[in-house]
Design an enzyme around this catalytic site. Structure first.
Site, PDB file in Angstrom:
ATOM      1  N   THR A 130       1.067  -1.219   0.123  1.00 68.49           N
ATOM      2  CA  THR A 130       0.088   0.475   0.412  1.00 68.49           C
ATOM      3  C   THR A 130       0.564   1.157  -0.297  1.00 68.49           C
ATOM      4  O   THR A 130       1.489   1.518  -1.196  1.00 68.49           O
ATOM      5  CB  THR A 130      -0.872   0.253   1.368  1.00 68.49           C
ATOM      6  OG1 THR A 130      -0.097  -0.121   2.424  1.00 68.49           O
ATOM      7  CG2 THR A 130      -2.038  -1.265   0.684  1.00 68.49           C
TER       8      THR A 130
ATOM      9  N   LYS B 101       3.870  -7.187   4.545  1.00 63.99           N
ATOM     10  CA  LYS B 101       3.935  -5.298   4.159  1.00 63.99           C
ATOM     11  C   LYS B 101       3.682  -4.735   4.811  1.00 63.99           C
ATOM     12  O   LYS B 101       2.792  -5.057   6.148  1.00 63.99           O
ATOM     13  CB  LYS B 101       2.523  -5.304   2.839  1.00 63.99           C
ATOM     14  CG  LYS B 101       1.526  -5.954   3.154  1.00 63.99           C
ATOM     15  CD  LYS B 101       0.647  -5.025   4.054  1.00 63.99           C
ATOM     16  CE  LYS B 101       0.840  -3.287   3.230  1.00 63.99           C
ATOM     17  NZ  LYS B 101      -0.028  -2.087   4.021  1.00 63.99           N
TER      18      LYS B 101
ATOM     19  N   THR C 105      -1.850  -1.312   7.358  1.00 62.27           N
ATOM     20  CA  THR C 105      -2.510  -2.549   7.950  1.00 62.27           C
ATOM     21  C   THR C 105      -1.001  -3.636   7.763  1.00 62.27           C
ATOM     22  O   THR C 105       0.190  -3.269   7.338  1.00 62.27           O
ATOM     23  CB  THR C 105      -3.271  -3.643   7.322  1.00 62.27           C
ATOM     24  OG1 THR C 105      -3.636  -4.523   9.015  1.00 62.27           O
ATOM     25  CG2 THR C 105      -3.041  -4.512   6.347  1.00 62.27           C
TER      26      THR C 105
ATOM     27  N   GLU D 166       6.444   4.909   7.196  1.00 63.05           N
ATOM     28  CA  GLU D 166       6.088   5.800   6.282  1.00 63.05           C
ATOM     29  C   GLU D 166       7.136   7.525   6.894  1.00 63.05           C
ATOM     30  O   GLU D 166       6.910   7.884   7.624  1.00 63.05           O
ATOM     31  CB  GLU D 166       4.503   6.825   6.549  1.00 63.05           C
ATOM     32  CG  GLU D 166       4.151   5.984   6.097  1.00 63.05           C
ATOM     33  CD  GLU D 166       2.514   5.449   5.933  1.00 63.05           C
ATOM     34  OE1 GLU D 166       2.107   5.216   5.748  1.00 63.05           O
ATOM     35  OE2 GLU D 166       2.055   6.464   7.224  1.00 63.05           O
TER      36      GLU D 166
END
EC number: 2.3.1.35
Length: 510
Positions: free
Chosen positions: A222, A248, A267, A364
């Site tokens: 994602t 992931k 997630t 992130e």
């Protein structure tokens, strides 16, 4: 019985981070085809999930995989993947403890509980872009519809008799499980996914080569910036066993998973497939322990997802080393083959730790990888709680980004940690706490540890040394509680991994 590992865990020390190659260039490794487990095939494709749900999502909310929007000349990133075992495989799973469990989590936990300790699966279907969370009964039915279709495609004789949702809900079949990740609160675009399934399940499309596995890993992504996949190969007894791991995660990462028993997204998902002959019940216990000290010890932003899932499969197809001696048992169990199981468990745990580190490194906006080691606590659970409290502190994470050896923030977050009860009661003793910054392993400079707090007393800090230590991408923090109120009886330790908070994190999450 003999045992050998063919692969070792490497270290990546990079400083300063601004001069390093991209994360993809550093952490995407070439897969040796000989290390992939036998008896598994994979496929992936682009179903257009993000585009399908975009009309019902906020225009201000970044859709899953915002950072991976392809250039017009590039093929779109795959968003659906299928992993198929040639024979029914033993299955184990750990799942989010978030109360708002996504439909695929509810489906999987229900199916595994119904199947009991000898559960088997043939395939794992995964989609990215839509979490299918907070979607009610319709979300469960959507999951079941897709699972039914894959099951039918893998059993061609049954294609004309696909069970209804109500019929399948009464069965204990676990032939196919599903995982989803992406935007919360939006229904799966079932039609978009369903029209891809025949292609995914086609014998001409299902492959076992490294590129196919890498593309499957990309389908899981994602907000990840690179696909996360690793393999291990080792010999146990007379079997040459392999494990492949895919996971992931980059945001909404603070797992607390256990076995089955707004427009937010992201997630943690993972699949570990092995050809070792391990029973389902034994595999579950191995996975429980591996997850306990790996995925349950990482945090990016302190937010636990509705979809966190780790699945492990074992199909027993590992080849024999000595073809003249093929009397190895069909499945290893803890009671009958403790040495084999213990060695397999160590390999799985080591791989899970490596894979969990990749998630933190890809956090992130992350520019720092931070290890927090808490030792000499009363129990592991108490050491874990303190390490978690330090690792999730926004002030600590900002200090790490600013390369500031701010022991006060570390001490503060340790002091308010919510400690689990113990008998007798254990407490942290402020007069015994030591906080030290350690040089990264295998670093090129001759740096000494930097004590900032000794027996609860602040130390004079060499700012030049501190700045140099914290200029590394990898930062190591050691917190010694010296037994706390138990004195010499407090010997437990726990390690947690986290990242910094940078300005880029706000940009990604805006």
């Amino acid at each position: 019985m003999w045992y050998r590992t063919f692969r070792t865990l490497g270290y990546t020390i990079c400083r300063p981070y601004a001069t390093c190659a991209t994360k993809a260039e550093r952490f995407v490794k070439t897969i040796d085809p000989s290390t992939l487990p036998r008896g598994y095939l994979v496929s992936s494709t682009y179903a257009g999930i993000k585009n399908a749900i975009r009309p019902v999502t906020s225009t201000n909310e970044p859709s899953a995989a915002t950072t991976n929007v392809p250039h017009p000349q590039e093929a779109p990133k795959p968003d659906v993947a299928l992993i198929v075992s040639s024979v029914p495989a033993a299955i184990a799973g750990t799942f989010t403890t978030n109360v708002f469990k996504a439909a695929p989590v509810v489906h999987a936990t229900t199916a595994l509980k119904a199947a009991g300790p000898n559960a088997r699966v043939r395939a794992i279907l995964t989609n990215s872009g839509c979490a299918n969370a907070v979607t009610g009964q319709q979300g469960l039915e959507d999951t079941q519809t897709l699972v039914n279709r894959v099951q039918a495609l893998l059993s061609p004789r049954n294609q004309n008799a696909i069970p209804t949702y109500e019929q399948d809900a009464r069965s204990s079949s676990t032939d196919v499980l599903m995982m989803s990740t992406g935007v919360i609160g939006v229904r799966l675009p079932v039609a978009h996914i369903q029209r891809c399934l025949e292609h995914l399940a086609a014998p001409s499309i299902l492959q076992s080569h490294p590129d196919a596995w890498l593309e499957a890993a990309r389908a899981y992504m994602t907000t990840d910036t690179f696909p996360k996949i690793r393999t291990r190969q080792f010999i146990l007894g007379n079997r040459r066993c392999s494990i492949v791991g895919i996971d992931k995660g980059a945001g909404m990462i603070h797992p607390r998973m256990t076995r089955s028993g707004g427009q937010l997204h992201a997630t943690l998902l993972g699949v570990f497939a092995t050809d070792a002959p391990i029973s389902s019940a034994t595999l579950q216990r191995c996975l429980d322990e591996a997850v306990r000290v790996s995925f349950n010890c990482i945090s990016v932003d302190g937010d636990m997802s509705t979809n966190d899932t780790i699945l492990a499969l074992a199909n027993g197809q590992a080849p024999f080393v000595d073809l003249d001696c093929t009397d190895t048992p069909n499945e290893w169990t803890e009671t009958e083959h403790p040495d084999m199981v213990n060695k397999f468990a160590e390999e799985l745990k080591s791989l899970c730790i490596e894979m969990s580190h990749l998630i933190v490194r890809d956090g992130e906006g992350a520019e720092k990888f931070v290890q927090v080691h808490v030792r000499n606590a009363g129990t592991y659970e108490q050491a874990h709680a303190i390490a978690s409290s330090i690792s999730t502190s926004a002030l600590v994470k900002c200090a790490m980004h600013g390369e500031d050896a701010n022991w006060g923030r570390i001490l503060c977050s340790a002091g308010y940690a919510s400690l689990p009860a113990s008998t007798p009661a254990w407490t942290l003793d402020p007069s015994k706490v030591n906080v030290t910054f350690l040089p990264p392993p295998h670093q090129p400079d001759d740096l000494a540890p930097l004590p900032t707090l000794v027996n609860g007393v602040p130390q004079a800090v060499n700012e030049t040394q501190a700045k140099k230590l914290l200029s590394y991408e990898d930062i190591y923090v050691d917190v010694d509680l010296q037994g706390g109120s138990w004195g010499s009886q407090g010997r437990s330790e726990a390690t947690y991994w986290t990242c910094d908070f940078s300005k880029e994190y706000i940009t990604v999450r805006w």
